[in-house]
Design a protein around this motif. Structure first.
Motif, PDB file in Angstrom:
ATOM      1  N   GLU A  48       4.973  12.989  16.481  1.00  0.00           N
ATOM      2  CA  GLU A  48       5.462  13.321  15.145  1.00  0.00           C
ATOM      3  C   GLU A  48       4.536  12.775  14.069  1.00  0.00           C
ATOM      4  O   GLU A  48       4.296  13.429  13.060  1.00  0.00           O
ATOM      5  CB  GLU A  48       6.866  12.739  14.924  1.00  0.00           C
ATOM      6  N   ASP A  49       4.036  11.582  14.277  1.00  0.00           N
ATOM      7  CA  ASP A  49       3.129  10.989  13.304  1.00  0.00           C
ATOM      8  C   ASP A  49       2.332   9.885  13.987  1.00  0.00           C
ATOM      9  O   ASP A  49       2.699   9.400  15.053  1.00  0.00           O
ATOM     10  CB  ASP A  49       3.905  10.425  12.100  1.00  0.00           C
ATOM     11  N   VAL A  50       1.239   9.526  13.350  1.00  0.00           N
ATOM     12  CA  VAL A  50       0.332   8.537  13.930  1.00  0.00           C
ATOM     13  C   VAL A  50      -0.083   7.564  12.834  1.00  0.00           C
ATOM     14  O   VAL A  50      -0.333   7.965  11.706  1.00  0.00           O
ATOM     15  CB  VAL A  50      -0.960   9.212  14.459  1.00  0.00           C
ATOM     16  N   LYS A  98      -8.068  -2.206   3.996  1.00  0.00           N
ATOM     17  CA  LYS A  98      -7.147  -2.671   5.037  1.00  0.00           C
ATOM     18  C   LYS A  98      -7.512  -4.016   5.634  1.00  0.00           C
ATOM     19  O   LYS A  98      -6.642  -4.798   5.974  1.00  0.00           O
ATOM     20  CB  LYS A  98      -7.073  -1.636   6.165  1.00  0.00           C
ATOM     21  N   ILE A 109      -2.977   4.549  12.488  1.00  0.00           N
ATOM     22  CA  ILE A 109      -4.066   3.884  13.181  1.00  0.00           C
ATOM     23  C   ILE A 109      -4.451   2.643  12.407  1.00  0.00           C
ATOM     24  O   ILE A 109      -4.795   2.729  11.229  1.00  0.00           O
ATOM     25  CB  ILE A 109      -5.288   4.815  13.294  1.00  0.00           C
ATOM     26  N   PRO A 114     -13.951   7.030  18.722  1.00  0.00           N
ATOM     27  CA  PRO A 114     -13.237   8.297  18.632  1.00  0.00           C
ATOM     28  C   PRO A 114     -12.792   8.865  19.986  1.00  0.00           C
ATOM     29  O   PRO A 114     -11.698   9.394  20.106  1.00  0.00           O
ATOM     30  CB  PRO A 114     -14.223   9.242  17.947  1.00  0.00           C
ATOM     31  N   ARG A 123       0.836  -1.201   0.000  1.00  0.00           N
ATOM     32  CA  ARG A 123       0.000   0.000   0.000  1.00  0.00           C
ATOM     33  C   ARG A 123       0.872   1.254   0.000  1.00  0.00           C
ATOM     34  O   ARG A 123       0.616   2.197  -0.731  1.00  0.00           O
ATOM     35  CB  ARG A 123      -0.955   0.003   1.197  1.00  0.00           C
ATOM     36  N   HIS A 152      -7.092  -0.172  12.663  1.00  0.00           N
ATOM     37  CA  HIS A 152      -8.216  -0.725  13.380  1.00  0.00           C
ATOM     38  C   HIS A 152      -9.172  -1.419  12.441  1.00  0.00           C
ATOM     39  O   HIS A 152      -9.312  -1.070  11.291  1.00  0.00           O
ATOM     40  CB  HIS A 152      -8.918   0.344  14.210  1.00  0.00           C
ATOM     41  N   ASN A 190     -15.436   8.706  13.062  1.00  0.00           N
ATOM     42  CA  ASN A 190     -14.289   7.863  13.329  1.00  0.00           C
ATOM     43  C   ASN A 190     -13.121   8.244  12.416  1.00  0.00           C
ATOM     44  O   ASN A 190     -13.301   8.434  11.211  1.00  0.00           O
ATOM     45  CB  ASN A 190     -14.668   6.394  13.092  1.00  0.00           C
ATOM     46  N   ILE A 191     -11.947   8.362  13.023  1.00  0.00           N
ATOM     47  CA  ILE A 191     -10.753   8.720  12.246  1.00  0.00           C
ATOM     48  C   ILE A 191     -10.083   7.439  11.752  1.00  0.00           C
ATOM     49  O   ILE A 191      -9.665   6.604  12.554  1.00  0.00           O
ATOM     50  CB  ILE A 191      -9.729   9.499  13.118  1.00  0.00           C
ATOM     51  N   GLU A 192     -10.028   7.269  10.447  1.00  0.00           N
ATOM     52  CA  GLU A 192      -9.418   6.068   9.873  1.00  0.00           C
ATOM     53  C   GLU A 192      -7.900   6.121   9.920  1.00  0.00           C
ATOM     54  O   GLU A 192      -7.239   5.122  10.164  1.00  0.00           O
ATOM     55  CB  GLU A 192      -9.855   5.905   8.406  1.00  0.00           C
ATOM     56  N   ASP A 193      -7.349   7.308   9.665  1.00  0.00           N
ATOM     57  CA  ASP A 193      -5.904   7.474   9.679  1.00  0.00           C
ATOM     58  C   ASP A 193      -5.574   8.955   9.831  1.00  0.00           C
ATOM     59  O   ASP A 193      -6.420   9.809   9.584  1.00  0.00           O
ATOM     60  CB  ASP A 193      -5.259   6.913   8.397  1.00  0.00           C
ATOM     61  N   VAL A 194      -4.383   9.210  10.259  1.00  0.00           N
ATOM     62  CA  VAL A 194      -3.947  10.587  10.517  1.00  0.00           C
ATOM     63  C   VAL A 194      -2.566  10.786   9.913  1.00  0.00           C
ATOM     64  O   VAL A 194      -1.727   9.891   9.988  1.00  0.00           O
ATOM     65  CB  VAL A 194      -3.829  10.847  12.040  1.00  0.00           C
ATOM     66  N   HIS A 195      -2.350  11.941   9.324  1.00  0.00           N
ATOM     67  CA  HIS A 195      -0.991  12.302   8.899  1.00  0.00           C
ATOM     68  C   HIS A 195      -0.715  13.687   9.452  1.00  0.00           C
ATOM     69  O   HIS A 195      -1.476  14.615   9.217  1.00  0.00           O
ATOM     70  CB  HIS A 195      -0.871  12.298   7.373  1.00  0.00           C
ATOM     71  N   ILE A 196       0.356  13.767  10.199  1.00  0.00           N
ATOM     72  CA  ILE A 196       0.684  15.043  10.820  1.00  0.00           C
ATOM     73  C   ILE A 196       1.891  15.622  10.130  1.00  0.00           C
ATOM     74  O   ILE A 196       2.947  14.994  10.074  1.00  0.00           O
ATOM     75  CB  ILE A 196       0.996  14.850  12.317  1.00  0.00           C
TER      76      ILE A 196
END
Lengths: 353, 353
Positions: free
Chosen positions: A313-315, B276, A317, A295, A209, A319, B311-317
């Motif tokens: 710095e980064d996340v 996923k 998730i 959430p 991916r 799930h 609901n947050i599927e993914d995060v990019h900071i």
């Protein structure tokens, strides 16, 4: 950097440059062949439409690639005292087109290329923060004046970016390596999946991916880019073909030292990529936490991390909606990881060292 | 699925399988040549050390690749009524090694391959949740019994995974395509950066980071994997070499329709990768929010998102320590994006549509 700045082309990049200039208190004028884009951009606070008697000191050409050379030439002619720059992703091609008609009056033109945000498009997706911390290539050609170059560099800084000076052809070689090759590699890998049986595809993980994500881009955009940067792209593709041949030979010879060499060079390459904002890579470590999948729990996790003063710095998730618990990966500075783990554990979180 | 389950090899995968079985209330026995790993794993609650008189009904072999065949054979011989499985990433090679000595008493052996977590190692990194929602290949060979196959599939389900049945050689072809090729492509792209000038590397963006991320893995592990799956890897590398030649020819011929074809095939490939957790891809949309760069703000953002039930599927900071504001990308289900944007805006967040 003094205004007014005229932005020609109120798409994503143009409007974002305009908004960034407005954020810094610089007067911005807008021009676009589409009255609707113009209305939208000025409605967003990006500036006011260009009118009779305006005298921009800097013109930022942000038109589609096929109109770049013409628009740059028009800007140089219409405002004989203005510096002119552009934001296109390839730098040698517009110069070649400009010079094709014997044009050598280009000293007020210095090309630019902000590396930001090309996945979205149009003025509504624009943001003043688009360039914050991003690289912005500033590409003076041989007859560009130092003053014009300084003005374009000042624009990049004003927009929050990190400018890097490169000669135009050098820039094109750089992006062939750091942008066009990765894209094409993603396309080649993804292409091997297009007709794969579902049972094969079912085994896809995060690696494939990550590698193929960029291959989902609009082909029309990439046809344009590859067409404009063909020589540099062909050079780097030639290097890759030679390396691929070496790789095939190495895999076919069990125990070959060449395979180790190739893999090690891959390691070295990833270490060479600078940290997100141009500086050295701050070593990070991932902290894994089980998070019940709703959430509010994620907010509680971030709240606890914040209380102990550790910056995330980064996340990532991961799930599964069918499962009550997901594994969240928090990427933090390496030196803070233990502190965060201890703090989260003392607050009842299930961590995974 | 009835226990006891014996896990041979208390590393990351073995200990995680053990923890998952314990989570499901199944009795687990542990074995490892290293007393320390054994102590650690049982200390984590993964099971108790194997002792005299124990009669496992299922043996999960999770040793390093070079010991797989020997350990599988030993398990089949030591417990003549047990089903035996393994968790290695290549399926044909251990079978070949097992059969090499004329061994045909393999009907209680059904290979397996959970696609999870190979970036970390050792029992301390293990987690019961490692396989939740992950694919788990179940690879019966021609003489495996249906009962043994059912037991191994039940193990995968018990561990929270999504089992897929494939013949061993078919599995190897699948992972050559979905795992080994992406890794090698990342290595080839990263290799082109290893000696690049700093000014070139300064133009790195998210695309090259995504494509090359997996190339940072341990070369020793990949030497092992590629050695064990050489035929399938060579097949897919040969396909890529042919496609690369076509790509080079297409880039060299401006306006060539072949380039569009190749790019379109890349698009199709990314669309073919399942969501996923094995299901169809739930369309997502990214919501961009300016977040002042300190930990408490991120918690506040998540808290607000949670309050409106998105609901947050993914995060990019993406934040620059030198800048007061960073752009955070929240990936949510497409149908929830507008709702989230409106809710965040009404709570004072600066969003970017």
């Amino acid at each position: 950097m003094a205004g007014p700045v005229l932005v020609v082309g109120a798409g994503l990049l143009g409007t974002s440059v305009a908004l960034a200039c407005r954020r810094a208190g610089v007067e911005v004028l807008l021009d676009d062949v589409s009255p609707e884009h113009l209305r939208t951009a000025s409605g967003l606070g990006a500036g006011r439409p260009l009118s009779e008697g305006d005298l921009p000191r800097l013109v930022v050409v942000a038109t589609p690639p096929q109109h770049l050379a013409t628009s740059i030439r028009a800007a140089l002619d219409t405002w004989p005292d203005a510096v002119v720059t552009d934001v296109g992703s390839v730098k040698e091609a517009p110069l070649t087109a400009l010079r094709a008609g014997g044009d050598d009056d280009l000293e007020r033109y210095v090309g630019g290329h902000p590396m930001a945000g090309s996945e979205r498009s149009g003025p509504l997706a624009a943001t003043a923060a688009l360039f914050d911390g991003r690289p912005w290539a500033v590409t003076p050609h041989e007859t560009s004046t130092p003053q014009a170059t300084d003005v374009v560099e000042a624009l990049a800084l004003l927009c929050g970016a990190v400018p890097t000076r490169l000669a135009p052809a050098d820039h094109d070689r750089a992006v062939a390596r750091t942008s066009h090759l990765p894209h094409l590699a993603a396309v080649l890998v993804a292409g091997r999946l297009a007709d794969a049986p579902p049972a094969h595809l079912a085994l896809s993980g995060q690696g494939v991916r990550d590698v193929t994500r960029v291959a989902a881009s609009d082909p029309a955009l990439w046809l344009e880019i590859l067409g404009a940067n063909a020589p540099a792209v062909l050079d780097v593709l030639g290097e890759v073909r030679a390396e691929l041949d070496a790789l095939i030979g190495a895999v076919a010879r069990p125990g070959s030292p060449d395979l180790t060499t190739i893999l090690a060079r891959g390691n070295a390459g990833t270490a060479a990529i600078p940290g997100k904002h141009g500086g050295p890579v701050r070593p990070t470590r991932s902290v894994f936490v089980s998070v019940p999948d709703h959430p509010g729990e994620l907010a509680r996790l971030f709240g606890d991390a914040g209380e102990v003063g550790v910056n995330i710095e980064d996340v990532h998730i991961d799930h599964d909606p069918g499962r009550p618990v997901g594994l969240t990966e928090l990427v933090v500075e390496e030196s803070r990881a233990e502190h965060l783990l201890a703090a989260l554990e003392s607050r009842g979180w299930t961590t995974h060292r």
